[in-house]
Design a protein around this motif. Structure first.
Motif, short mmCIF file in Angstrom:
data_model
loop_
_atom_site.label_atom_id
_atom_site.label_comp_id
_atom_site.label_asym_id
_atom_site.label_seq_id
_atom_site.Cartn_x
_atom_site.Cartn_y
_atom_site.Cartn_z
N ILE A 141 -0.27 -10.37 -6.33
CA ILE A 141 0.65 -11.19 -7.13
C ILE A 141 0.43 -10.97 -8.63
N TYR A 142 -0.79 -10.60 -9.00
CA TYR A 142 -1.08 -10.31 -10.42
C TYR A 142 -0.23 -9.12 -10.88
N LEU A 158 -10.59 -8.17 -6.94
CA LEU A 158 -10.81 -7.10 -5.95
C LEU A 158 -9.47 -6.55 -5.52
N ARG A 159 -9.42 -5.25 -5.33
CA ARG A 159 -8.20 -4.64 -4.79
C ARG A 159 -7.98 -5.12 -3.36
N GLY A 160 -6.71 -5.26 -2.99
CA GLY A 160 -6.40 -5.60 -1.60
C GLY A 160 -6.32 -7.09 -1.35
N ILE A 167 0.84 -1.21 0.00
CA ILE A 167 0.00 0.00 0.00
C ILE A 167 0.88 1.26 0.00
N GLU A 168 1.88 1.28 0.88
CA GLU A 168 2.67 2.52 1.05
C GLU A 168 3.81 2.66 0.05
N ASN A 169 4.10 1.59 -0.68
CA ASN A 169 5.19 1.59 -1.66
C ASN A 169 6.53 1.97 -1.01
#
Ligand SMILES: Cc1cc2nc3c(=O)[nH]c(=O)nc-3n(C[C@H](O)[C@H](O)[C@H](O)COP(=O)(O)OP(=O)(O)OC[C@H]3O[C@@H](n4cnc5c(N)ncnc54)[C@H](O)[C@@H]3O)c2cc1C
Length: 390
Positions: free
Chosen positions: A346-347, A338-340, A34-36
């Motif tokens: 992995i996609y 779905l996001r998250g 999420i935070e990269n």
């Protein structure tokens, strides 16, 4: 068979490291995506556990893993945070470059990495020069006691965290140069790139504007640069293959968890013969690749040329990982869209494996060229007894 290639003492060290960090990686996996970035707490743990010194010899304060045990660790990391595997091996490629080109600097930096958690980055790719490194425009010119470097690099793993950059540039006569640039000399971090996958690896766009570098950090000029660069790229391809298999492990385990409970038309997904066939096919190829990978790592430890095997391993493993992730995504149906979710992550991660350490097409072109040379020499097209006998 794999057991024959394992150095027990080194593997024990690897297992002990994994025991100390895997749970932490599990906890941070979502946040990193999420935070990269690697949050400060995580970075402190990584440094304290000498994760970035895993391949540094114990005489310089590192964990002293060999390639076989390092591949195992990187595969385990990749099941949780593939970006971390990428960060660690890219950093280790820079150390390896120093080891083969300037051992004095290697010793100095290896100690720093072990003691202070110093992080290294490899800066080759530019906006107009990826596969085709001849096009790079970063320039080095002599100036007083040192050299001055100017240019920019577009995709640099660890760019956001690095203390030193190993930079591929060209000199005044157009020869390739390898320069080690300390980040506090004024390296510009123009942006941390908002990548779709491998998030957290600190992938950045960086620039050098009239940076004065001491002459001792101009590592090499000319053909040696390319030879040593190809050497570390081959190691990187081997590590990327391990990373791909780690992502594949995650895909397979998600497939089993989901398909053994999800019922579609009165039977569980796992009971469908086509699902079983596809899973078995992917698993079989992954087993073969891992065995080849471990054998190749052993060859690399013996300082043999692994370029052909590393190229094959990289493109086959990344393609297989993509196939596994695609199957997982298909079996999850709308639930994986779905996001998250892990499937979402992995996609996105698996896509980058096609380009890291060289685009797959470029590697296939290299493999074909090797075959063509064998054809012209009337040699066996494929190795049967190994190069020592043929
Ligand atoms: C996650 C990630 C991390 C990276 N980290 C770093 C890093 O730390 N340091 C660094 O310097 N670089 C890094 N890179 C850049 C990487 O090395 C380049 O993406 C790679 O070399 C390809 O270059 P390019 O992206 O410019 O694509 P190009 O060279 O422009 O190629 C584009 C496409 O052309 C096709 N192609 C290329 N060659 C051939 C061929 N011979 N035959 C047929 N088709 C071909 C392929 O489809 C390829 O994808 C990273 C990339 C990614 C995705």
């Amino acid at each position: 068979m794999i057991k024959n290639f394992i150095d027990e003492e080194k593997m024990r060290k690897a297992l002990s490291l994994l025991e100390r960090v895997l749970e932490v990686l599990e906890q941070y996996s979502g946040i990193v995506d999420i935070e990269n970035k690697y949050p400060e707490d995580l970075m402190n743990i990584l440094k304290q556990e000498k994760v970035f010194a895993m391949m540094v010899e114990s005489e310089y304060g590192g964990l002293g893993l060999d390639y076989v045990s390092a591949l195992y660790v990187l595969r385990e990391f990749s099941r949780r945070i593939p970006a971390l595997a990428l960060s660690v091996f890219t950093h280790s490629q820079v150390l390896e470059y120093l080891k083969v080109s300037r051992h004095d600097l290697y010793e100095e930096l290896a100690k720093k990495v072990s003691r202070d958690g110093t992080i290294l980055a490899l800066a080759i790719t530019e906006p107009i020069a990826g596969t085709d490194i001849k096009r790079i425009q970063t320039r080095v010119r002599g100036h007083g006691d040192g050299v001055v470097i100017n240019g920019s690099k577009s995709v640099v793993t660890n760019g956001a965290y690095a203390d030193f950059f190993l930079v591929l540039a060209k000199g005044e006569k157009g020869d390739f140069c390898a320069v080690l640039v300390k980040s506090d000399l004024g390296v510009g971090i123009d942006a941390v790139v908002d990548t779709i996958g491998m998030r957290g690896a600190g992938i950045a766009r960086i620039s050098f504007r009239d940076i004065n570098v001491p002459r001792e950090y101009l590592l090499e000029v000319g053909r040696d640069v390319i030879r040593n660069l190809f050497h570390i790229l081959s190691l990187g391809r081997m590590f990327t293959a391990s990373m791909a298999l780690g992502v594949l492990d995650t895909a397979l385990s998600e497939i089993f968890k989901w398909a053994s409970t999800r019922e579609v038309l009165d039977k569980k997904l796992i009971e469908y013969e086509n699902v079983r066939q596809e899973v078995a096919d992917i698993a079989a190829q992954a087993e073969i690749l891992w065995t080849h990978l471990i054998g190749t790592a052993k060859q690399a430890e013996e300082r043999k040329d692994i370029s052909y095997d590393a190229a094959i391993l990289k493109f086959k493993s990344s393609e297989l990982a993509k196939q596994a992730v695609d199957l997982a995504s298909r079996l999850f149906g709308s639930h994986g869209y779905l996001r998250g979710t892990i499937i979402d992550r992995i996609y996105r991660d698996v896509k980058g494996l096609e380009f890291i350490e060289g685009a797959n097409e470029a590697l296939k072109a290299y493999v074909f060229k090797t075959l063509y040379k064998r054809f012209n020499k009337n040699a066996n097209l494929l190795r049967v007894l190994g190069e020592d006998f043929e």
